[in-house]
Design a protein around this motif. Structure first.
Motif, PDB file in Angstrom:
ATOM      1  N   ILE A  28       0.807  -1.284   0.022  1.00  0.00           N
ATOM      2  CA  ILE A  28      -0.107   0.120   0.175  1.00  0.00           C
ATOM      3  C   ILE A  28       0.975   1.329   0.047  1.00  0.00           C
ATOM      4  N   GLN A  29       0.806   2.092  -1.156  1.00  0.00           N
ATOM      5  CA  GLN A  29       1.874   3.285  -1.170  1.00  0.00           C
ATOM      6  C   GLN A  29       0.761   4.318  -1.462  1.00  0.00           C
ATOM      7  N   ASP A  30       1.452   5.554  -1.278  1.00  0.00           N
ATOM      8  CA  ASP A  30       0.776   6.719  -1.423  1.00  0.00           C
ATOM      9  C   ASP A  30      -0.125   7.102  -2.765  1.00  0.00           C
ATOM     10  N   THR A  31       0.534   6.405  -3.716  1.00  0.00           N
ATOM     11  CA  THR A  31      -0.201   6.394  -4.978  1.00  0.00           C
ATOM     12  C   THR A  31      -1.664   5.707  -4.900  1.00  0.00           C
ATOM     13  N   LEU A  32      -1.652   4.487  -4.318  1.00  0.00           N
ATOM     14  CA  LEU A  32      -2.815   3.870  -4.270  1.00  0.00           C
ATOM     15  C   LEU A  32      -3.733   4.479  -3.330  1.00  0.00           C
ATOM     16  N   ILE A  33      -3.279   5.033  -2.115  1.00  0.00           N
ATOM     17  CA  ILE A  33      -4.102   5.814  -1.293  1.00  0.00           C
ATOM     18  C   ILE A  33      -4.898   7.243  -1.865  1.00  0.00           C
ATOM     19  N   ALA A  34      -4.126   7.656  -2.851  1.00  0.00           N
ATOM     20  CA  ALA A  34      -4.718   9.103  -3.600  1.00  0.00           C
ATOM     21  C   ALA A  34      -5.554   8.600  -4.516  1.00  0.00           C
ATOM     22  N   GLN A  35      -5.435   7.292  -5.297  1.00  0.00           N
ATOM     23  CA  GLN A  35      -6.174   6.890  -6.229  1.00  0.00           C
ATOM     24  C   GLN A  35      -7.715   6.426  -5.598  1.00  0.00           C
ATOM     25  N   VAL A  36      -7.401   5.707  -4.326  1.00  0.00           N
ATOM     26  CA  VAL A  36      -8.647   5.123  -3.534  1.00  0.00           C
ATOM     27  C   VAL A  36      -9.609   6.220  -3.177  1.00  0.00           C
ATOM     28  N   ASN A  37      -8.826   7.484  -2.565  1.00  0.00           N
ATOM     29  CA  ASN A  37      -9.506   8.538  -2.236  1.00  0.00           C
ATOM     30  C   ASN A  37     -10.402   9.135  -3.225  1.00  0.00           C
ATOM     31  N   ASP A  63      -8.044  -2.727   6.523  1.00  0.00           N
ATOM     32  CA  ASP A  63      -8.042  -1.831   7.646  1.00  0.00           C
ATOM     33  C   ASP A  63      -6.951  -0.691   7.430  1.00  0.00           C
ATOM     34  N   GLU A  64      -5.780  -0.966   6.899  1.00  0.00           N
ATOM     35  CA  GLU A  64      -4.970   0.152   6.706  1.00  0.00           C
ATOM     36  C   GLU A  64      -5.527   1.101   5.596  1.00  0.00           C
ATOM     37  N   ILE A  65      -5.883   0.573   4.729  1.00  0.00           N
ATOM     38  CA  ILE A  65      -6.613   1.723   3.722  1.00  0.00           C
ATOM     39  C   ILE A  65      -7.634   2.365   4.124  1.00  0.00           C
ATOM     40  N   ALA A  66      -8.531   1.723   4.929  1.00  0.00           N
ATOM     41  CA  ALA A  66      -9.661   2.500   5.489  1.00  0.00           C
ATOM     42  C   ALA A  66      -8.942   3.387   6.551  1.00  0.00           C
ATOM     43  N   GLU A  67      -8.261   3.153   7.417  1.00  0.00           N
ATOM     44  CA  GLU A  67      -7.749   4.176   8.208  1.00  0.00           C
ATOM     45  C   GLU A  67      -6.915   5.244   7.661  1.00  0.00           C
ATOM     46  N   LYS A  68      -6.165   5.242   6.370  1.00  0.00           N
ATOM     47  CA  LYS A  68      -5.525   6.146   5.707  1.00  0.00           C
ATOM     48  C   LYS A  68      -6.511   7.028   4.954  1.00  0.00           C
ATOM     49  N   THR A  69      -7.804   6.489   4.516  1.00  0.00           N
ATOM     50  CA  THR A  69      -8.508   7.373   3.894  1.00  0.00           C
ATOM     51  C   THR A  69      -9.821   7.722   4.663  1.00  0.00           C
ATOM     52  N   GLY A  70      -9.975   7.294   5.642  1.00  0.00           N
ATOM     53  CA  GLY A  70     -11.235   7.848   6.514  1.00  0.00           C
ATOM     54  C   GLY A  70     -12.376   6.983   6.126  1.00  0.00           C
ATOM     55  N   ALA A  71     -12.099   5.957   5.485  1.00  0.00           N
ATOM     56  CA  ALA A  71     -13.416   5.012   4.995  1.00  0.00           C
ATOM     57  C   ALA A  71     -13.813   4.130   6.088  1.00  0.00           C
TER      58      ALA A  71
END
Length: 97
Positions: A28-37, A63-71
């Motif tokens: 899980i990298q910053d680019t993936l988090i930005a795209q998911v957001n 859990d990690e992506i949800a935490e980083k995106t607020g989802a």
């Protein structure tokens, strides 16, 4: 936080959705988090998949992506998981919140 009824309704909606993102060997990298957001802002509900070569399990990635995106994590089944994040300005999915 979603109630069980809201989660159930979202699971039903997500069952017809295609997987739009994959978590692979790079994790899980910053680019993936930005795209998911961005996708959550437009769609509110998205389905993701964890590939076999990923260092994460589906639950860990969700859990990690949800935490980083607020989802909110709606569902984790096998290697797939569903995330939901309400767009306060332009709601797409109608659930009683």
């Amino acid at each position: 936080m979603l109630t069980s009824k809201q989660r159930s309704k979202l699971r039903g909606i997500a069952s017809t959705y295609e997987t739009i993102f994959q978590v692979g060997k790079n994790g899980i990298q910053d680019t993936l988090i930005a795209q998911v957001n961005d996708a959550l802002r437009v769609r509110e509900l998205i389905k993701l998949r964890v590939l076999d070569n990923s260092p994460y399990t589906a639950r860990e990635a969700a859990d990690e992506i949800a935490e980083k995106t607020g989802a909110d994590v709606v569902q984790v089944v096998g290697s797939r998981f569903v995330l939901f994040k309400r767009n306060p300005k332009e709601p797409v999915i109608e659930i009683d919140i």
